[in-house]
Design an enzyme around this catalytic site. Sequence first.
Site, PDB file in Angstrom:
ATOM      1  CG  MET A 104      36.729  43.459  40.040  1.00 24.31           C
ATOM      2  SD  MET A 104      34.867  43.268  39.483  1.00 24.31           S
ATOM      3  CE  MET A 104      34.298  42.091  40.680  1.00 24.31           C
ATOM      4  CB  CYS A 105      38.157  47.189  35.317  1.00 29.41           C
ATOM      5  SG  CYS A 105      36.129  46.790  34.583  1.00 29.41           S
ATOM      6  NE  ARG A 106      42.907  46.649  38.016  1.00 23.23           N
ATOM      7  CZ  ARG A 106      43.283  45.972  38.900  1.00 23.23           C
ATOM      8  NH1 ARG A 106      44.114  46.367  39.996  1.00 23.23           N
ATOM      9  NH2 ARG A 106      42.021  45.836  39.636  1.00 23.23           N
ATOM     10  CG  ASN A 141      38.474  47.851  40.016  1.00 25.68           C
ATOM     11  OD1 ASN A 141      37.695  46.675  38.799  1.00 25.68           O
ATOM     12  ND2 ASN A 141      39.134  47.403  40.881  1.00 25.68           N
TER      13      ASN A 141
END
Length: 285
Positions: free
Chosen positions: A1-3, A115
């Site tokens: 995923m992402c931050r 996210n």
Amino acid sequence: MCRWIAYSGTPILLSQVLFRPEHSLIDQSLHSRLGVETTNGDGFGIGWYPGDTDTDTPAVLRDVGPAWNNRNLLEVAHHVRSGLFFAHIRASTGTAVQQTNCHPFRSGRWMWMHNGMISEFSRLRRDLALAVDPALYAGIEGSTDSELMFFLALTFGLTDDPPGAVARMAGLVETTGQAYGVPHPLQMTVAVTDGVRVWAFRYSSEGRSRSLYYSTRVETLRALHPDASFLRDVSDDTRLVVSEPLGTLPGAWNEVPESSHGIIQPGGDELHAFRPVPPGGPRPN
């Protein structure tokens, strides 16, 4: 995923948040502790409101390389000061690693970052894209589910009612996913801003959303940690919303409740429950 990180408060150099903390966003790009992936190296982006110019639109810098070794990011972060900025590091969920797919996304004075994912996005994409207002559609530059979510929210009235627009976007994604037999269509933590207020959302169809935290009120932290010199340099209304805590200062971080959204704004922050609104459903209270 992402931050990601959303900052609102006393104007500071971006580097004070992006590089200096013990578990800064740059550290998270290599050593995420709470994300699905440990490494988030599929691009990055920062967006900020200059504050000292005549424009109310944010500046955006995005690149496809990893944040940890980008000299342009280092240069900008040590020279740009802002009282409201977004920063995002990307781990692709299947769409191309290209500049137009890096967050944050911008439309006029609005910024958006995300996210999570729309499950089986390749199957749902056409139906969702057809729901975007034709007058807005040409503004979509990339191929991500995140940007399409932004333009759906704009279609549903983001500029007038951000919580209602995001609820309707989420409701459409879930209804469309269920029509295709996708059991848990949506996973999201989202930040969106108009340059004055910041809205943050934490929601997933399965009720197990990605991590999201907000900072404790500054005056409370000063009482808990009177020797923390950096707390003397920021105003009482300074806030951060983050995918992961930036450090281990006791009492500094609070988990955003499941299925909720918060507002950081002049005059007082708010925290509310969040639920999607299906197409044709009533406007949320």
